[in-house]
Scaffold this active site. Structure first.
Site, PDB file in Angstrom:
ATOM      1  N   LYS A  13       4.521   0.351 -46.303  1.00 28.66           N
ATOM      2  CA  LYS A  13       3.618   0.321 -45.151  1.00 28.66           C
ATOM      3  C   LYS A  13       2.553   1.412 -45.290  1.00 28.66           C
ATOM      4  O   LYS A  13       2.875   2.578 -45.517  1.00 28.66           O
ATOM      5  CB  LYS A  13       4.417   0.526 -43.864  1.00 28.66           C
ATOM      6  CG  LYS A  13       5.311  -0.674 -43.538  1.00 28.66           C
ATOM      7  CD  LYS A  13       6.432  -0.318 -42.583  1.00 28.66           C
ATOM      8  CE  LYS A  13       5.950   0.108 -41.223  1.00 28.66           C
ATOM      9  NZ  LYS A  13       7.085   0.510 -40.352  1.00 28.66           N
TER      10      LYS A  13
ATOM     11  N   LYS B 223      11.593   6.066 -42.656  1.00 28.29           N
ATOM     12  CA  LYS B 223      10.550   6.856 -42.008  1.00 28.29           C
ATOM     13  C   LYS B 223      11.165   8.175 -41.589  1.00 28.29           C
ATOM     14  O   LYS B 223      12.324   8.226 -41.165  1.00 28.29           O
ATOM     15  CB  LYS B 223      10.074   6.071 -40.783  1.00 28.29           C
ATOM     16  CG  LYS B 223       8.925   6.673 -40.040  1.00 28.29           C
ATOM     17  CD  LYS B 223       8.547   5.805 -38.849  1.00 28.29           C
ATOM     18  CE  LYS B 223       7.631   4.673 -39.230  1.00 28.29           C
ATOM     19  NZ  LYS B 223       7.133   3.913 -38.074  1.00 28.29           N
TER      20      LYS B 223
HETATM   21  O1  LIG Z   1       7.728   0.837 -37.413  1.00 27.72           O
HETATM   22  C1  LIG Z   1       8.212   1.000 -36.290  1.00 27.72           C
HETATM   23  C2  LIG Z   1       8.270   2.339 -35.694  1.00 27.72           C
HETATM   24  O2  LIG Z   1       9.088   3.200 -36.389  1.00 27.72           O
HETATM   25  C3  LIG Z   1       8.434   2.329 -34.249  1.00 27.72           C
HETATM   26  O3  LIG Z   1       8.828   3.574 -33.747  1.00 27.72           O
HETATM   27  P1  LIG Z   1       8.864   3.782 -32.162  1.00 27.72           P
HETATM   28  O4  LIG Z   1       9.607   2.628 -31.600  1.00 27.72           O
HETATM   29  O5  LIG Z   1       9.538   5.081 -31.943  1.00 27.72           O
HETATM   30  O6  LIG Z   1       7.426   3.794 -31.755  1.00 27.72           O
END
Ligand SMILES: O=C[C@H](O)COP(=O)(O)O
Length: 371
Positions: free
Chosen positions: A84, A28
């Site tokens: 996803k 991501k």
């Molecule tokens: O898929 C999980 C996310 O990347 C969670 O990111 P975060 O903990 O910064 O909301």
């Protein structure tokens, strides 16, 4: 056991996540939004580095709910073990058109739908997702960091009861389940009670802000909390029952966490006149736990009364219960499923049936349910 999904930006962070104990490496780009995607090249390089040690997932991007656009981005990431796909705010018809367009590739690419707790989540789409061949469904938040961080993470947007309903429904449909959204260490024991397949993290794993680099120590800590089932005190509990015969309670080695007189409206009762309406029920719970270390000042290390109120609310929101006895037993079982709790007293009282409160009080120990 609930696994740790760690969102990383590429090969270097993937190594850190692996060393820290992550179970799923999730690609991501935090600079590009809640589901900001990395390029197919970064995905390929990360898959090379991970080399099959753990599954690799990739997000398709912060995309409009347009079938052709989503389909194209998903196909570009087919090398991942999971892709996803965000169900961003849009009409039900638009979201359904994306879901049915993805059905054609759901046999060859394992798809995970992402609902957003702060983005009009519509859990009635779980059925269509399963029918379209999706592999899993998770909840995340769109808001990350800054002002939205102040507004809170997943649990600020959805109740434990709503999350429990999501996990139960998705699991019944055969979908893998995940929960995420600015989660922090104290959220872990609260969410583990729901037994999702994984919890997802980014912000809690970095050195500072969400866009900072992953910090192995932080990954290790979160992995430790997940691996311990949220029960870091287990090793310190000298009196934990191991046999069917109850061991005498060493009062000096116990502390007590309680919730008293929590009154909630719920559907309960075996009579016809008690169906289809809610009535007030009072809950009091007293949990005996291993004595808290005098140095413990970290909420993530301590069994919290939040876990008790969460368990009560989840049962209340689960729907009609005929008997207070069943309710009390279910509550005792849920609370004792946390290995830090040694013994629990549960009192459930119906407040609207007559001049007096009527109900039940039970006391149970771990061995009564778990041997
Ligand atoms: O898929 C999980 C996310 O990347 C969670 O990111 P975060 O903990 O910064 O909301």
């Amino acid at each position: 056991m609930t696994k740790l999904l760690a969102s990383v930006t590429g090969p270097a962070e993937a190594e850190i996540a692996l060393s820290g104990g992550a179970d799923i490496i999730d690609l991501k780009d935090p600079a590009e939004g809640a589901l900001g995607a990395v390029t197919p090249e970064i995905l390929a390089a990360t898959i090379d580095v991970v080399a099959g040690r753990r599954p690799v997932s990739a997000v398709a991007g912060d995309l409009p709910m347009q079938p052709d656009v989503v389909l194209g981005e998903v196909k570009a990431r087919r090398a991942a073990d999971f892709v996803k796909v965000g169900l961003f705010p849009a009409s039900r018809a638009e979201r359904l058109s994306v879901i049915s367009a993805l059905a054609e590739i759901a046999r060859e690419i394992r798809l995970v739908a992402v609902f957003f707790a702060d983005g009009d989540p519509d859990f009635t789409l779980l059925g269509p997702l399963a029918a379209a061949g999706f592999h899993g469904a998770m909840i995340d938040t769109i808001g990350k960091g800054g002002a939205s961080k102040a507004a809170g993470g997943l649990l600020a947007h959805l109740t434990i009861g709503a999350l429990a309903g999501f996990v139960r429904t998705a699991r019944d449909l055969g979908l893998m389940t995940g929960l995420a959204g600015s989660l922090e260490a104290p959220d872990i024991p609260r969410l583990l009670v729901l037994r999702p397949d994984y919890l997802g993290f980014r912000g809690a794993l970095t050195a500072g802000a969400r866009g900072d680099a992953l910090d192995e120590t932080k990954v290790r800590r979160i992995a430790g909390l997940l691996g311990a089932g949220g029960t870091p005190f287990e090793a310190q509990d000298p009196g934990a029952p191991t046999a069917a015969a109850p061991t005498p309670i060493d009062e000096a080695a116990r502390d007590r966490i309680f919730v008293r007189d929590l009154v909630l409206d719920m559907e309960i009762g075996a009579y016809g006149h008690e169906r289809g309406r809610r009535q007030k029920v009072r809950f009091s719970v007293d949990a005996r736990i291993a004595r808290i270390a005098t140095t413990a000042d970290d909420i993530a290390e301590v069994y919290s009364y939040d876990l008790i109120t969460d368990a009560i609310r989840a049962l209340v929101e689960a729907g009609h219960t005929d008997l207070v006895e069943t309710l009390a037993l279910d509550l005792a079982r849920t609370i004792l499923s946390d290995r830090r709790v040694f013994e629990v007293s549960v009192r459930v009282e119906k407040l609207e049936l007559g001049p007096a409160a009527v109900g039940i009080e039970i006391r149970r120990r771990r061995a009564d349910f778990f041997g």
